[in-house]
Motif scaffolding. Sequence first.
Motif, PDB file in Angstrom:
ATOM      1  N   ARG A 205     -29.463  11.532  11.013  1.00 53.05           N
ATOM      2  CA  ARG A 205     -30.076  10.355  11.630  1.00 53.05           C
ATOM      3  C   ARG A 205     -31.396  10.013  10.935  1.00 53.05           C
ATOM      4  NH1 ARG A 205     -28.599   8.536  16.848  1.00 53.05           N
ATOM      5  NH2 ARG A 205     -26.841   9.642  17.798  1.00 53.05           N
ATOM      6  N   HIS A 206     -32.160  11.036  10.580  1.00 56.87           N
ATOM      7  CA  HIS A 206     -33.423  10.811   9.891  1.00 56.87           C
ATOM      8  C   HIS A 206     -33.189  10.141   8.541  1.00 56.87           C
ATOM      9  CE1 HIS A 206     -37.597  11.559   8.641  1.00 56.87           C
ATOM     10  NE2 HIS A 206     -37.072  11.833   7.457  1.00 56.87           N
ATOM     11  N   TYR A 209     -32.342   6.471   9.154  1.00 59.53           N
ATOM     12  CA  TYR A 209     -33.512   5.706   9.612  1.00 59.53           C
ATOM     13  C   TYR A 209     -34.464   5.418   8.461  1.00 59.53           C
ATOM     14  CZ  TYR A 209     -37.850   4.602  12.068  1.00 59.53           C
ATOM     15  OH  TYR A 209     -39.011   4.000  12.484  1.00 59.53           O
ATOM     16  N   GLU A 210     -34.692   6.403   7.622  1.00 61.82           N
ATOM     17  CA  GLU A 210     -35.617   6.237   6.504  1.00 61.82           C
ATOM     18  C   GLU A 210     -35.117   5.206   5.489  1.00 61.82           C
ATOM     19  OE1 GLU A 210     -38.737   7.730   5.736  1.00 61.82           O
ATOM     20  OE2 GLU A 210     -38.563   8.051   7.910  1.00 61.82           O
ATOM     21  N   GLU A 214     -28.723   2.343  10.762  1.00 59.18           N
ATOM     22  CA  GLU A 214     -28.654   2.829  12.132  1.00 59.18           C
ATOM     23  C   GLU A 214     -27.416   3.686  12.321  1.00 59.18           C
ATOM     24  OE1 GLU A 214     -28.433  -0.539  14.683  1.00 59.18           O
ATOM     25  OE2 GLU A 214     -26.592  -1.325  13.802  1.00 59.18           O
TER      26      GLU A 214
END
Length: 229
Positions: A205-206, A209-210, A214
């Motif tokens: 997820r990180h 996001y970066e 999504e």
Amino acid sequence: MINNSSGCGICGSHNRSVFSVGKVSYWECGDCGAVLMKPEFRLSPEKQKERYLKHENSTENKGYVKFLKSFIDPVLKYFKDGKSCIKNILDYGCGPDPVLLSILQSYKAEGLLSPDSTIRGWDPFFSPDTPFYEGGADLVTCLEVAEHFEEPAEDFSKLFSCVKSGGFVAVGTMLLPDGGREAFKSWWYRSDATHVTFYTEKALRHMAYENGLEWVSALSERSFLFRKS
């Protein structure tokens, strides 16, 4: 033992500790939970390529074909009208024998994909000259590749740059097992010497996001779908 000299290769955290399994040492991030093999224990690019060439990943291997379909079928099923929204597909890290491309071509012939869809495979060892789609692909697949990323922040940035705005990326990899380091030590997925980076859902997820993506869904225990904003 906490490392304070450099950050996690995924989230940049300095909250890292080192542990060993036999003669191989790994960093474990205390924040995103990822586990990364220390650089000095990784195989050289030449040894990696040699190992990949020994894989029996071909259309003749029915078990392998079944495995690939178990990954791509839920991805395509997610789109109610795949013919209209998936026209350009890129398989990122297709390997020496791009079986997934063959499966997608057969699906195209069966009418499951648009007749004017294009399907390409890129691989740093075996298809490095394949051009990426201008503006990005509608769908990028990345199956059994992310665990080979030696610089995951950089590698995911390159992977995610291949998809267009509004497009999707399907990543297939096994998440770290429950049970901490003891479970990791006996985990079969770790035993492949070319597997150097292992993820938690938080770590994936990180990465998304970066890079402006999504999290959409976990389509299975080892298949994760992301959408570019």
